[in-house]
Design a protein around this motif. Structure first.
Motif, PDB file in Angstrom:
ATOM      1  N   THR A  20       0.862  -1.245  -0.059  1.00  0.00           N
ATOM      2  CA  THR A  20       0.151   0.056   0.013  1.00  0.00           C
ATOM      3  C   THR A  20       0.931   1.267   0.019  1.00  0.00           C
ATOM      4  N   VAL A  57      -0.774  -8.145 -10.869  1.00  0.00           N
ATOM      5  CA  VAL A  57      -1.775  -7.263 -10.637  1.00  0.00           C
ATOM      6  C   VAL A  57      -1.791  -5.674 -11.144  1.00  0.00           C
ATOM      7  N   THR A  58      -2.595  -5.421 -11.362  1.00  0.00           N
ATOM      8  CA  THR A  58      -2.792  -3.771 -11.860  1.00  0.00           C
ATOM      9  C   THR A  58      -3.746  -3.193 -10.814  1.00  0.00           C
ATOM     10  N   VAL A  59      -3.651  -2.051 -10.385  1.00  0.00           N
ATOM     11  CA  VAL A  59      -4.687  -1.240  -9.263  1.00  0.00           C
ATOM     12  C   VAL A  59      -4.373   0.215  -9.910  1.00  0.00           C
ATOM     13  N   TYR A  77      -3.069   3.783  -2.884  1.00  0.00           N
ATOM     14  CA  TYR A  77      -3.326   2.434  -3.606  1.00  0.00           C
ATOM     15  C   TYR A  77      -3.052   1.317  -2.601  1.00  0.00           C
ATOM     16  N   ALA A 101      -2.751  -3.201  -2.816  1.00  0.00           N
ATOM     17  CA  ALA A 101      -2.456  -4.222  -3.790  1.00  0.00           C
ATOM     18  C   ALA A 101      -2.481  -5.451  -3.013  1.00  0.00           C
TER      19      ALA A 101
END
Length: 172
Positions: free
Chosen positions: A54, A110-112, A120, A122
């Motif tokens: 994060t 992964v894409t956030v 953000y 993940a």
């Protein structure tokens, strides 16, 4: 000699203006410009995962040379961007363009997307990853470890790692 230095100065300004093709951002909330420490503390309250990474994504721009007086144009503020997380990747495994942009053969884990305050997170399984910011269709990263790993972060069991990111368009 004077003509050569004038040509070099002109070339520098052309490169500076064309090389910094950042995506258009919504105006940053004024309370967060150059107030990233408080922003980061506020964003920590948003964490809802128990394992992964994060952080806060900010953009820094302007003339950030040491300046005496109030004339600095340097500012840092949160932005929205896609954060793309790959398996741990080294310089040898990536194609580098324009010094800080990469293309990779690997598939992202992964894409956030960061929110308006740059926050953000993940969720990730334990392991080591490379974290990139998607910018103008390219992958941006400005950190390396001692083994050539690009923007590395290590996640362990039941651990949330704070990993702040900065997209840097400033002049130093």
């Amino acid at each position: 000699m004077k003509a050569a230095s004038s040509i070099l100065a002109l070339l520098f300004h052309v490169l500076l203006l064309t090389g910094c093709n950042k995506e258009e951002d919504e105006a940053a909330p004024n309370q967060w410009v150059n107030n990233t420490e408080e922003l980061t503390q506020q964003n920590k309250k948003k964490v809802s995962i128990t394992q992964g990474i994060t952080g806060t994504l900010t953009l820094i721009e302007g003339n950030c040379m040491p300046i005496i007086g109030p004339n600095s144009t340097c500012k840092e503020y949160p932005i929205k961007r896609k954060i793309v997380i790959y398996p741990y990747t080294t310089l040898q495994e990536a194609n580098r363009h324009d010094f800080l942009y990469y293309t990779l053969d690997a598939k992202p884990v992964v894409t956030v997307e960061s929110d308006a305050e740059g926050f953000y997170q993940a969720k990730l399984t334990p392991g080591t990853y490379s974290v990139f910011i998607q910018e103008n269709g390219k992958l941006y990263a400005n950190g390396l470890d001692g083994q050539g790993g690009i923007n590395p972060v290590r996640v362990e069991e039941d651990m949330v790692v704070s990993f702040n990111l900065r997209l840097d368009y400033a002049v130093y």
